[in-house]
Design a protein around this motif. Structure first.
Motif, PDB file in Angstrom:
ATOM      1  N   GLN A  15       0.828  -1.207   0.000  1.00  0.00           N
ATOM      2  CA  GLN A  15       0.000   0.000   0.000  1.00  0.00           C
ATOM      3  C   GLN A  15       0.862   1.255   0.000  1.00  0.00           C
ATOM      4  O   GLN A  15       0.541   2.249  -0.652  1.00  0.00           O
ATOM      5  CB  GLN A  15      -0.935  -0.003   1.203  1.00  0.00           C
ATOM      6  N   ALA A  16       1.995   1.202   0.739  1.00  0.00           N
ATOM      7  CA  ALA A  16       2.891   2.355   0.766  1.00  0.00           C
ATOM      8  C   ALA A  16       3.523   2.604  -0.604  1.00  0.00           C
ATOM      9  O   ALA A  16       3.654   3.753  -1.039  1.00  0.00           O
ATOM     10  CB  ALA A  16       3.972   2.139   1.819  1.00  0.00           C
ATOM     11  N   LEU A  17       3.902   1.530  -1.299  1.00  0.00           N
ATOM     12  CA  LEU A  17       4.523   1.691  -2.614  1.00  0.00           C
ATOM     13  C   LEU A  17       3.550   2.306  -3.615  1.00  0.00           C
ATOM     14  O   LEU A  17       3.943   3.109  -4.469  1.00  0.00           O
ATOM     15  CB  LEU A  17       5.020   0.334  -3.120  1.00  0.00           C
ATOM     16  N   ILE A  18       2.275   1.938  -3.507  1.00  0.00           N
ATOM     17  CA  ILE A  18       1.274   2.504  -4.416  1.00  0.00           C
ATOM     18  C   ILE A  18       1.221   4.026  -4.267  1.00  0.00           C
ATOM     19  O   ILE A  18       1.073   4.767  -5.250  1.00  0.00           O
ATOM     20  CB  ILE A  18      -0.109   1.875  -4.138  1.00  0.00           C
ATOM     21  N   HIS A  19       1.354   4.497  -3.028  1.00  0.00           N
ATOM     22  CA  HIS A  19       1.292   5.944  -2.766  1.00  0.00           C
ATOM     23  C   HIS A  19       2.673   6.603  -2.766  1.00  0.00           C
ATOM     24  O   HIS A  19       2.816   7.746  -2.341  1.00  0.00           O
ATOM     25  CB  HIS A  19       0.621   6.193  -1.410  1.00  0.00           C
ATOM     26  N   GLU A  20       3.705   5.866  -3.227  1.00  0.00           N
ATOM     27  CA  GLU A  20       5.082   6.378  -3.304  1.00  0.00           C
ATOM     28  C   GLU A  20       5.568   6.866  -1.936  1.00  0.00           C
ATOM     29  O   GLU A  20       6.117   7.943  -1.780  1.00  0.00           O
ATOM     30  CB  GLU A  20       5.172   7.524  -4.319  1.00  0.00           C
ATOM     31  N   ILE A  21       5.336   6.021  -0.942  1.00  0.00           N
ATOM     32  CA  ILE A  21       5.707   6.341   0.430  1.00  0.00           C
ATOM     33  C   ILE A  21       6.702   5.305   0.937  1.00  0.00           C
ATOM     34  O   ILE A  21       6.538   4.096   0.701  1.00  0.00           O
ATOM     35  CB  ILE A  21       4.464   6.383   1.339  1.00  0.00           C
ATOM     36  N   GLU A  22       7.728   5.774   1.629  1.00  0.00           N
ATOM     37  CA  GLU A  22       8.761   4.896   2.181  1.00  0.00           C
ATOM     38  C   GLU A  22       8.445   4.587   3.649  1.00  0.00           C
ATOM     39  O   GLU A  22       8.159   5.488   4.433  1.00  0.00           O
ATOM     40  CB  GLU A  22      10.134   5.563   2.084  1.00  0.00           C
ATOM     41  N   LEU A  23       8.482   3.301   3.988  1.00  0.00           N
ATOM     42  CA  LEU A  23       8.304   2.874   5.378  1.00  0.00           C
ATOM     43  C   LEU A  23       9.664   2.506   5.956  1.00  0.00           C
ATOM     44  O   LEU A  23      10.400   1.716   5.367  1.00  0.00           O
ATOM     45  CB  LEU A  23       7.370   1.656   5.469  1.00  0.00           C
ATOM     46  N   THR A  24      10.032   3.096   7.097  1.00  0.00           N
ATOM     47  CA  THR A  24      11.289   2.748   7.765  1.00  0.00           C
ATOM     48  C   THR A  24      10.962   2.208   9.153  1.00  0.00           C
ATOM     49  O   THR A  24      10.095   2.722   9.850  1.00  0.00           O
ATOM     50  CB  THR A  24      12.212   3.973   7.902  1.00  0.00           C
ATOM     51  N   LEU A  25      11.668   1.142   9.529  1.00  0.00           N
ATOM     52  CA  LEU A  25      11.437   0.482  10.815  1.00  0.00           C
ATOM     53  C   LEU A  25      12.752   0.389  11.570  1.00  0.00           C
ATOM     54  O   LEU A  25      13.747  -0.120  11.041  1.00  0.00           O
ATOM     55  CB  LEU A  25      10.841  -0.916  10.618  1.00  0.00           C
ATOM     56  N   GLU A  26      12.766   0.901  12.776  1.00  0.00           N
ATOM     57  CA  GLU A  26      13.966   0.883  13.626  1.00  0.00           C
ATOM     58  C   GLU A  26      13.582   0.309  14.993  1.00  0.00           C
ATOM     59  O   GLU A  26      12.782   0.897  15.708  1.00  0.00           O
ATOM     60  CB  GLU A  26      14.523   2.292  13.788  1.00  0.00           C
ATOM     61  N   ILE A  27      14.148  -0.871  15.318  1.00  0.00           N
ATOM     62  CA  ILE A  27      13.792  -1.577  16.549  1.00  0.00           C
ATOM     63  C   ILE A  27      15.040  -1.738  17.408  1.00  0.00           C
ATOM     64  O   ILE A  27      16.081  -2.219  16.932  1.00  0.00           O
ATOM     65  CB  ILE A  27      13.178  -2.958  16.244  1.00  0.00           C
ATOM     66  N   GLU A  28      14.939  -1.303  18.651  1.00  0.00           N
ATOM     67  CA  GLU A  28      16.051  -1.467  19.589  1.00  0.00           C
ATOM     68  C   GLU A  28      16.212  -2.963  19.918  1.00  0.00           C
ATOM     69  O   GLU A  28      15.228  -3.642  20.247  1.00  0.00           O
ATOM     70  CB  GLU A  28      15.770  -0.684  20.868  1.00  0.00           C
ATOM     71  N   PRO A  29      17.428  -3.488  19.829  1.00  0.00           N
ATOM     72  CA  PRO A  29      17.629  -4.921  20.108  1.00  0.00           C
ATOM     73  C   PRO A  29      17.257  -5.267  21.557  1.00  0.00           C
ATOM     74  O   PRO A  29      17.422  -4.478  22.473  1.00  0.00           O
ATOM     75  CB  PRO A  29      19.136  -5.115  19.866  1.00  0.00           C
TER      76      PRO A  29
END
Length: 538
Positions: free
Chosen positions: A407-421
Motif C-alpha cells: 500500500q505504501a509503494l502505491i502511494h510512493e511512500i517509504e516505510l522505515t522500521l527501527e527496533i532497539e535490540p
C-alpha cells in the motif's frame, strides 16, 4: 459493649476517608509549619542584611565625604603651587571644621612632605609608602589600620592626588583615629544579640566588640569570609559557621564600595532562631486545630455530595454517551441510505429498460459502507474476548510493516522500521496490537498525498516500551487535534471516525497510553507507551 464491624462497605469507606484526611492534615500542618519557619528565618536574614547594608552605607558616606574634602583641597592654588605657609593655613581652617581628623599633609611627586598640620615636623620620604604610590597613580586611597609613629595609636589613612598641568604632581593626605570609626559602629548597634565587626580585605581587624580577643583567634584565610569575598568576589551574603571553639553563629557581610573593608554582623544561631521558633510553635497548634475542623467539614461534604450525585452522574453519562452514539450512527447511515434511495428511484423510472451498471455499483458501495459502520460499532461496543499472552512487539511490527509495504509503494511512500535490540515482551493479544499498528500506519499513509516517509521506531524506556509512528504529511491544527478519537469525527472524506476510537480502546485494554503531536505542514507523530513484561521471564 458496642462492637464495630468493618464488613459494611460504607463504614469502611468512611473510616478510610477519615484516616486519609487526618494524615493529610498532619502532613500539611508540618509542611506549613516548616514553610513558616523558613519564612521567619528569611525575615531575620533580611533584617540582618538590612542592618549590614545600612552600616556599610553609613561608613561609605563617611569615607566618601572625607575623600571629597581632600579632593576639594587638592584643587586649591596653594597646594598646586606647593606654598607651604598657605597650605598650613588651609589645613588649620579645615581642622576646625573636621575635628575628627588628626593629621593633614601634602607631599610632592618625589615623596617629600611639603606641609604638615598640626604637627609641622616633616617626615622622612613617603615615596615607598603604599598610600603614596597608589595616589600617585591617580587613584584615591583608603587603608589601615596603621600605627601612628608619634602617638602609637591606630589610624586609617586617606590620600588623593593633586594635579598640575593635567599631571599628578603630588598627594594630599589625612589620618583619622581608628577609634572614631569604632565609635561610629558602636553607636549604630542597637540589637545587643549581634556583634558588628569590620575587617580589611587584607585580613586586618579594624573593629569588634572584643577586638583584642578577636585578633588573637581570627585567621582570615581560614575563614569562610575569605572564600566568599576574596576568592568568590561576593559583595554581600550570609553563612553559618560552626566550630569546636565557638558556638554556632550566623554571619552576614557586606563589602564597602569606598574602602577595601567588609562589615560583618555575627549573631548566635540560638538568638537567630528564637523568634522563628516562638512564632512557629505558637501558630502550629492554631493551624492544627483549624485543619482538624476543616477536615471534618470536607469529609462530610464529600460524603454527602458523593451519595447524592454518584448515581445521577452515572446515569447522565450513560444517556449522554448513548445519545451521542445514536446521533452519530443516524448521521453516518443516513447519507448512504439517501444515495441508495435515490438510485432505486432512478432505476424504477426505467420501466423495463436496462438499469445502468453505475446504479448497481453505487448501491452496492453504499451498502458496503453501511455494513462497515455497523461492523465497527459492533467491535467498539463488544470486542471479541481473547486470551492475553506474551507478545514480542518487534515481531508484530515487522509483520505489520511487511503487510503495509504494498500500500505504501502505491502511494510512493517509504516505510522505515527501527527496533532497539532486546526489547522485552508485553502482555496482550497479538492480533489486536497488529490492528493498532495497521490503523496508525494506514492513517499516516493516507495523510501524505504526494509521497513521503513513515518512520516507525520501537525502544525501551524506564520499564516501558515506546512505539513512535511519525509521518511527513499535512499535519493537523490544534483544534483538529483536540477532536481526534471522537466518534464519527474524521479528516478523510470517506472516513467513519471510528478507526481511532477502536485503536485507542485497544491500546487502553493493553494498559497503554497515547501521546499525539502534530504541526500543520510538518507531520504527525503518535507515541504509544506499553508497560514491559518481566525481563527475567523472557
Amino acid at each position: 459493649m458496642i462492637k464495630y464491624s468493618f464488613s459494611n462497605q460504607r463504614v469502611r469507606y468512611k473510616v478510610i476517608s477519615f484516616l486519609m484526611i487526618f494524615f493529610f492534615m498532619i502532613i500539611m500542618s508540618y509542611v506549613v509549619f516548616f514553610q513558616q519557619l523558613n519564612e521567619e528565618h528569611q525575615v531575620q536574614l533580611d533584617k540582618n542584611m538590612h542592618f549590614v547594608e545600612m552600616t556599610a552605607t553609613y561608613l561609605d558616606d563617611y569615607i566618601n565625604s572625607n575623600k571629597r574634602a581632600l579632593q576639594n583641597l587638592a584643587l586649591t592654588d596653594a597646594i598646586k603651587q606647593e606654598n607651604a605657609s598657605k597650605i598650613t593655613q588651609i589645613f588649620q581652617n579645615y581642622s576646625l571644621a573636621q575635628p575628627e581628623t588628626s593629621l593633614h599633609w601634602v607631599a610632592n611627586s618625589q615623596g617629600i612632605v611639603i606641609s604638615k598640620f598640626p604637627n609641622n615636623e616633616l617626615d622622612s620620604n613617603l615615596a615607598e609608602r603604599e598610600y603614596f604610590q597608589e595616589a600617585m597613580k591617580g587613584n584615591p586611597y583608603v587603608g589601615g589600620p596603621y600605627i601612628c609613629s608619634q602617638t602609637g595609636n591606630e589610624i586609617i589613612i586617606i590620600t588623593v592626588p593633586y594635579y598640575r598641568d593635567d599631571k599628578v604632581a603630588g598627594i594630599v593626605g589625612m589620618t583619622i583615629p581608628l577609634s572614631e570609626v569604632q565609635t561610629k559602629l558602636t553607636t549604630l548597634q542597637t540589637d545587643q544579640s549581634v556583634d558588628v565587626g569590620l575587617i580589611s580585605l587584607e585580613g586586618k581587624a579594624l573593629s569588634h566588640p572584643d577586638l583584642e580577643e578577636f585578633r588573637k583567634k581570627f585567621v582570615f584565610k581560614d575563614s569562610p569570609i575569605y572564600q566568599r569575598v576574596v576568592v568568590s568576589k561576593e559583595e554581600s551574603g550570609y553563612f553559618e559557621q560552626d566550630s569546636v571553639e565557638t558556638m554556632q553563629e550566623m554571619h552576614t557581610f557586606k563589602v564597602l564600595t569606598e574602602a577595601p573593608w567588609v562589615v560583618i554582623v555575627t549573631q548566635p544561631l540560638v538568638a537567630f532562631n528564637s523568634r522563628a521558633n516562638q512564632t512557629g510553635g505558637r501558630n502550629l497548634a492554631v493551624l492544627f486545630l483549624l485543619l482538624l475542623f476543616l477536615s471534618w467539614v470536607i469529609h462530610y461534604l464529600l460524603l454527602l455530595r458523593d451519595m447524592s450525585h454518584a448515581e445521577k452522574t452515572k446515569q447522565t453519562e450513560k444517556l449522554a454517551l448513548v445519545g451521542e452514539l445514536a446521533a452519530g450512527i443516524a448521521h453516518e447511515i443516513r447519507n448512504p441510505l439517501t444515495s441508495i434511495k435515490g438510485f432505486i428511484q432512478l432505476a424504477s423510472q426505467k420501466k423495463g429498460k436496462d438499469i445502468p451498471p453505475l446504479y448497481i455499483e453505487t448501491i452496492l458501495e453504499e451498502l458496503d459502507r453501511i455494513d462497515q459502520i455497523v461492523g465497527e460499532m459492533v467491535v467498539l461496543a463488544k470486542p471479541a474476548p481473547e486470551i492475553k499472552r506474551k507478545v514480542h512487539l518487534d515481531k508484530v511490527l515487522q509483520e505489520t510493516v511487511n503487510l503495509m509495504i504494498p500500500q505504501a509503494l502505491i502511494h510512493e511512500i517509504e516505510l522505515t522500521l527501527e527496533i532497539e535490540p532486546g526489547l522485552p515482551y508485553v502482555i496482550g493479544v497479538s492480533n489486536q496490537l497488529k490492528q493498532v499498528f495497521i490503523n496508525l500506519i494506514k492513517n499516516a499513509i493516507e495523510a501524505m498525498e504526494h509521497g513521503g516517509t513513515v518512520m516507525i521506531k520501537a525502544s525501551r524506556r524506564s520499564g516501558n516500551i515506546v512505539i513512535t509512528i511519525a509521518d511527513t504529511g499535512r499535519g493537523m491544527s490544534q483544534e483538529t487535534l483536540r477532536k481526534v478519537g471522537t466518534p464519527f469525527f474524521s479528516t478523510k472524506d470517506m472516513g467513519t471516525g471510528l478507526g481511532l476510537v477502536i485503536t485507542f480502546r485497544l491500546i487502553q485494554n493493553h494498559k497503554g497510553k497515547v501521546c499525539i503531536r502534530s504541526e500543520v505542514g510538518v507531520g504527525t507523530k503518535f507515541k504509544i507507551i506499553f508497560p514491559a513484561g518481566d525481563e527475567s521471564e523472557q
